[in-house]
Design a protein around this motif. Structure first.
Motif, PDB file in Angstrom:
ATOM      1  N   ARG A   1      60.994  15.817  12.440  1.00 55.41           N
ATOM      2  CA  ARG A   1      59.637  15.577  12.903  1.00 55.41           C
ATOM      3  C   ARG A   1      59.488  15.978  14.375  1.00 55.41           C
ATOM      4  NH1 ARG A   1      60.523  10.175  10.847  1.00 55.41           N
ATOM      5  NH2 ARG A   1      60.281   9.469  13.019  1.00 55.41           N
ATOM      6  N   PRO A   2      58.274  16.271  14.807  1.00 51.74           N
ATOM      7  CA  PRO A   2      58.064  16.619  16.220  1.00 51.74           C
ATOM      8  C   PRO A   2      58.480  15.515  17.190  1.00 51.74           C
ATOM      9  CG  PRO A   2      56.160  17.289  14.912  1.00 51.74           C
ATOM     10  CD  PRO A   2      57.052  16.490  14.003  1.00 51.74           C
ATOM     11  N   ASP A   3      58.486  14.244  16.730  1.00 50.30           N
ATOM     12  CA  ASP A   3      58.857  13.148  17.620  1.00 50.30           C
ATOM     13  C   ASP A   3      60.356  12.918  17.684  1.00 50.30           C
ATOM     14  OD1 ASP A   3      59.480  11.941  15.203  1.00 50.30           O
ATOM     15  OD2 ASP A   3      57.956  10.372  15.340  1.00 50.30           O
ATOM     16  N   GLY A   4      61.135  13.759  17.010  1.00 53.60           N
ATOM     17  CA  GLY A   4      62.582  13.630  17.036  1.00 53.60           C
ATOM     18  C   GLY A   4      63.169  12.887  15.852  1.00 53.60           C
ATOM     19  N   GLY A   5      62.331  12.257  15.037  1.00 56.05           N
ATOM     20  CA  GLY A   5      62.825  11.569  13.850  1.00 56.05           C
ATOM     21  C   GLY A   5      62.981  12.524  12.674  1.00 56.05           C
ATOM     22  N   PHE A   6      63.241  11.929  11.511  1.00 54.12           N
ATOM     23  CA  PHE A   6      63.477  12.745  10.318  1.00 54.12           C
ATOM     24  C   PHE A   6      62.721  12.164   9.127  1.00 54.12           C
ATOM     25  CE2 PHE A   6      67.053  13.491  13.076  1.00 54.12           C
ATOM     26  CZ  PHE A   6      67.221  14.869  13.013  1.00 54.12           C
ATOM     27  N   GLY A   7      61.949  13.047   8.477  1.00 48.77           N
ATOM     28  CA  GLY A   7      61.272  12.680   7.247  1.00 48.77           C
ATOM     29  C   GLY A   7      59.968  11.932   7.460  1.00 48.77           C
ATOM     30  N   TRP A   8      59.029  12.190   6.556  1.00 48.10           N
ATOM     31  CA  TRP A   8      57.752  11.481   6.520  1.00 48.10           C
ATOM     32  C   TRP A   8      57.651  10.754   5.175  1.00 48.10           C
ATOM     33  CZ3 TRP A   8      57.819  16.537   8.522  1.00 48.10           C
ATOM     34  CH2 TRP A   8      57.316  16.714   9.815  1.00 48.10           C
ATOM     35  N   PRO A   9      58.144   9.543   5.057  1.00 44.73           N
ATOM     36  CA  PRO A   9      58.078   8.844   3.767  1.00 44.73           C
ATOM     37  C   PRO A   9      56.659   8.538   3.325  1.00 44.73           C
ATOM     38  CG  PRO A   9      58.861   7.370   5.496  1.00 44.73           C
ATOM     39  CD  PRO A   9      58.849   8.740   6.074  1.00 44.73           C
ATOM     40  N   GLY A  10      55.696   8.603   4.250  1.00 43.91           N
ATOM     41  CA  GLY A  10      54.314   8.347   3.878  1.00 43.91           C
ATOM     42  C   GLY A  10      53.619   9.513   3.197  1.00 43.91           C
ATOM     43  N   LEU A  11      54.244  10.702   3.195  1.00 45.10           N
ATOM     44  CA  LEU A  11      53.634  11.824   2.486  1.00 45.10           C
ATOM     45  C   LEU A  11      53.488  11.477   1.017  1.00 45.10           C
ATOM     46  CD1 LEU A  11      55.437  14.932   4.036  1.00 45.10           C
ATOM     47  CD2 LEU A  11      53.262  13.886   4.715  1.00 45.10           C
ATOM     48  N   ARG A  12      52.364  11.856   0.444  1.00 46.47           N
ATOM     49  CA  ARG A  12      52.036  11.442  -0.921  1.00 46.47           C
ATOM     50  C   ARG A  12      51.556  12.643  -1.730  1.00 46.47           C
ATOM     51  NH1 ARG A  12      46.932   7.448  -1.683  1.00 46.47           N
ATOM     52  NH2 ARG A  12      46.039   9.142  -0.415  1.00 46.47           N
TER      53      ARG A  12
END
Length: 535
Positions: free
Chosen positions: A355-366
């Motif tokens: 992710r752009p913020d340095g994290g990994f994955g968007w579990p909220g994607l649906r």
């Protein structure tokens, strides 16, 4: 159960954009039509395949047929009539509901389905149009170069219908009628020696076709919406084409024009960037994956109507490169492979993507299967870029339309034109191991002879199966060109029924050609590009 028998003036097999346009053209002439399709939505790449329209930069002014323009304007009017648009969006004559960068009209597939149904409704009501869904062609009867009937089968219950017609149009996504009717055809890439095309390989390869893609729709919503880990995730997680620059499950893909691997971005629900115009002649538009094929932008609608944008994923990373689905004994396995790749990429987005913020994955994607008319979130059908192609009276080659080969960017003319189109020669990576082939293209015309097989008398090509090569298919395969091909094929069938001449007669006789071209122009089909500066 005994097959039901139906007789009509013209049988249009395949309900994609070419098939719908062909049916409308025949119906305008007062004839009867049977239109069949495998899927529950008519419209093919625009609807069941979930691909927003790829169009040229002049589409709002010229370069498409009047009926295609009616389709586009009908989509916009549908939004004005039924969607909670902002006042600014409602008053925008060039409304782009998704504000996507791939097209000047990014929209939900279901809206196009509604407008297509509206366009066909009066003919269905009168009984002059019969529509069979979900039916596929399984056999054809041919006698002395004439196709006398086509056998269709319902894929859900096995019911069969035999349709007989003086003219049969193949508007299927794969040219499915060509082998069934023993119509001569080619697949894959021709060699450079065959036509002298600069971009053709040294050796022909019938299996070397562009990748298919299984698109999906998604948004973001509160909570953890992570799907089950796909069965083939490990396989796709390690998949790395030699020319890709990274694994397929990444944000890296080759730039189609430079072939250099480039890192894409994905900013979830970004603010709308004012003044961005969808013009693929300047840029491919896919540097940010979210904005590329966004079909619903929150800012287009009254505040609170949409909690998230809705995006179509039709990205390079979803291109299925393992094998062709044409003339392949294991088609089902490869179609499932394309589905598994799409699901694996979405799972990667949810769990591992940087992710752009340095994290990994968007579990909220649906996944939004409700937007596509499916339970699993994927499109009803794969996006098929390349079909079987008839051995035609006229074969369009790279030298006909390439700016570099012609030495000019002015319109590429054909003496017996039946329509116009414009797009780059845009070939996606192929199952034979080729990277992109991207060639600057002149505004081009559609030659009459490209719709007509060399031998089969009463079958016409009405989709991506016309007389192109592997190379030129990359320019003639997009939405408005497919519509124009189908519409002109339908007009040709109607003209032949009225005059008693065959399509070959019309092509061979200059007077008949001119009569037919006059008919096309009277029906709102542009057969030449206007004389303007700036091509």
């Amino acid at each position: 159960m005994k097959a039901l028998s139906i007789e009509v003036d013209v049988a249009v097999i395949g309900g994609g954009l070419g098939g719908v346009a062909a049916a409308l053209a025949v119906l305008r002439s007062g004839r009867t039509v049977l239109l069949s399709d495998e899927f529950s939505w008519l419209g093919g790449q625009l609807t069941s395949q979930a691909v927003p329209p790829d169009e040229h930069k002049w589409v709002e002014q010229f370069g498409v047929t009047s009926s295609y323009r009616a389709l586009r304007e009908g989509i916009r009017q549908y939004y004005r009539d039924f969607y909670p648009l902002t006042p600014e969006a409602r008053d925008n004559a060039r409304l782009n509901p998704g504000a996507g960068l791939v097209s000047k009209l990014c929209h939900e597939p279901r809206v196009a389905v509604a407008v297509i149904d509206q366009m066909l409704a009066p003919y269905r009501s009168s009984g002059r149009l019969q529509v069979l869904q979900p039916y596929v062609p399984v056999a054809a009867e041919r006698h002395e170069h004439v196709v006398s009937s086509v056998l269709l089968r319902n894929i859900e219950n096995g019911h069969e219908v035999e349709v007989s017609a003086p003219y049969v149009l193949d508007a299927t996504e794969t040219g499915a009628l060509l082998p069934l009717s023993s119509t001569d055809y080619v697949t894959g890439s021709e060699s450079n020696a065959e036509y002298g095309e600069p971009s053709a390989p040294n050796t022909a390869d019938p299996r070397n076709v562009q990748a298919v893609t299984w698109c999906f729709a998604f948004d973001v919503a509160p909570g953890d919406n992570t799907i089950d880990r796909p069965a083939d995730y490990d396989y796709w997680h390690s998949y790395e084409p030699t020319f890709w620059g990274d694994r397929l499950l990444s944000f890296t893909a080759p730039n189609p024009r430079t072939l250099t691997p480039e890192l894409r971005t994905m900013f979830v629900n970004p603010p709308l960037v004012e003044g961005r115009d969808a013009d693929q002649s300047l840029s491919g538009g896919d540097t940010d994956l979210w904005m590329f094929r966004r079909i619903a932008a929150r800012s287009t609608f009254i505040e609170g109507s949409y909690e998230s944008d809705i995006v179509i994923a039709n990205w390079p990373m979803l291109d299925y490169l393992d094998d062709s689905i044409l003339d392949n004994d294991d088609v089902a396995r490869h179609l499932e492979g394309a589905r598994q790749l799409a699901l694996s990429y979405f799972y990667w987005l949810q769990t591992e993507a940087p992710r752009p913020d340095g994290g990994f994955g968007w579990p909220g994607l649906r996944l939004r299967g409700d937007v596509l008319g499916t339970a699993d979130g994927l499109a009803q059908a794969p996006y098929i870029r390349e079909s079987r192609r008839i051995k035609a009276l006229t074969t369009i080659v790279e030298q006909d339309i390439s700016v570099a080969a012609r030495g000019s960017d002015g319109p590429a003319r054909f003496d017996k034109s039946v329509g116009v189109g414009m797009y780059r020669i845009d070939l996606h990576p192929s199952v034979g191991g080729d990277n992109y082939i991207d060639v600057e293209c002149s505004p081009f015309e559609i030659p009459l002879g490209a719709l007509i097989p060399r031998e089969t008398i009463n079958l016409l090509a009405a989709s991506k199966n016309i007389g192109t090569t592997h190379i030129t298919n990359g320019a003639y395969r997009l939405h408005p060109v497919e519509w124009n091909i189908g519409e002109s094929a339908g007009e040709l069938a109607a003209f032949c029924l009225e005059t008693g001449h065959t399509p070959r007669d019309v092509w061979a006789d200059d007077d008949l050609t001119e009569q037919f071209q006059a008919r096309l122009e009277a029906s709102g089909i542009e057969i030449h590009w206007p004389e303007i500066l700036g091509y």
